[in-house]
Design an enzyme around this catalytic site. Structure first.
Site, PDB file in Angstrom:
ATOM      1  N   HIS A  43       7.677  21.555  40.399  1.00  0.00           N
ATOM      2  CA  HIS A  43       6.616  22.512  40.077  1.00  0.00           C
ATOM      3  C   HIS A  43       6.300  22.407  38.585  1.00  0.00           C
ATOM      4  CE1 HIS A  43       4.848  26.773  40.896  1.00  0.00           C
ATOM      5  NE2 HIS A  43       4.258  26.235  39.846  1.00  0.00           N
ATOM      6  N   GLU A  70       4.143  21.206  43.651  1.00  0.00           N
ATOM      7  CA  GLU A  70       3.521  22.521  43.788  1.00  0.00           C
ATOM      8  C   GLU A  70       3.058  23.025  42.436  1.00  0.00           C
ATOM      9  OE1 GLU A  70       6.711  24.682  45.688  1.00  0.00           O
ATOM     10  OE2 GLU A  70       7.511  25.353  43.761  1.00  0.00           O
ATOM     11  N   HIS A 190      11.339  30.467  48.093  1.00  0.00           N
ATOM     12  CA  HIS A 190      11.508  31.435  47.010  1.00  0.00           C
ATOM     13  C   HIS A 190      12.662  32.388  47.336  1.00  0.00           C
ATOM     14  CE1 HIS A 190       9.870  32.823  43.142  1.00  0.00           C
ATOM     15  NE2 HIS A 190      10.509  33.936  43.457  1.00  0.00           N
TER      16      HIS A 190
END
Length: 237
Positions: A43, A70, A190
């Site tokens: 990310h 991401e 997450h």
């Protein structure tokens, strides 16, 4: 079997803290694949405080499993993803100064924007996933963007799991059932951990992939990286 994609952001954070190349991000990613993980996730953020844009390019040369990038689809991110051409791009609406992702997309408000971004990535052969909560109306709108998958934002599940795992999982199960009926693949990520991942897996039908970073790396400090990767794989069977 649900695939495990390991987010290596924290490895880059540790490397950057000393300004050198220890630990070597590419070697760690290769080792994680060797331990059995079916994917690597990164990310990158605009300030490059952990994963650098160059890391994204370098990992493309070494990752042999699924490669997931991401991030917030600002222009520099879009350009990077199109250049690298990973297996999957996950669109996350995080602010530039966000410590970590803290919300899913409002797919109604941003419908036209997401349609344009999704179309551009898909035209270049990149599978698209939209980071989203469990609001069923937003999942219906996510399907209208043309995305291939959604990634369920699981912070609420993780925080409520210790209170009532049955109540914590219910909205996610409902969201997954709806998403599948709309033709969307289902990812999740997450705050998933060794403590809560097995119950999540058992109650989310058609779960294709989980992306886990912070918890997995933290748990590895005590249990060892190879051992922890294998523990996740066992829980995801």
């Amino acid at each position: 079997m649900t695939k495990l994609s390991v987010n290596v952001n924290k490895i880059a954070t540790l490397r950057n803290s000393r300004g050198g190349n220890v630990p070597n991000l590419l070697n760690v990613a290769t080792d994680i694949e060797g331990f059995g993980a079916q994917g690597i996730t990164i990310h990158p953020r605009p300030d490059e405080r952990h994963i650098r844009y160059q890391d994204a390019r370098d990992l493309k040369k070494t990752v042999t499993t699924e490669y997931n990038i991401e991030g917030n689809p600002i222009q520099s991110f879009i350009d990077l993803v199109l250049e690298v051409s990973p297996t999957q791009v996950t669109l996350v609406p995080d602010a530039i100064d966000a410590i970590t992702s803290n919300a899913g997309w409002d797919t109604i408000k941003h419908q036209s924007f997401l349609q344009e971004v999704v179309k551009e990535f898909q035209q270049n052969g990149i599978r698209t996933s939209i980071f989203i909560g469990t609001d069923l109306k937003l999942i219906e709108a996510a399907a209208k963007t043309g995305a291939d998958r959604i990634e369920l934002y699981t912070e609420n599940y993780a925080s409520q799991f210790v209170v009532s795992k049955e109540n914590a999982i219910k909205p996610y199960t409902e969201a997954a059932i709806l998403a599948h009926s709309l033709g969307l693949g289902i990812n999740a990520g997450h705050d998933l951990s060794l403590d809560n991942i097995q119950f999540f897996k058992q109650n989310i039908p058609n779960l294709a992939e989980v992306s886990i970073g912070h918890a997995l790396i933290t748990e590895s400090l005590y249990l060892g990286l190879e051992n922890v990767v294998k523990m996740y794989l066992h829980r995801l069977q």
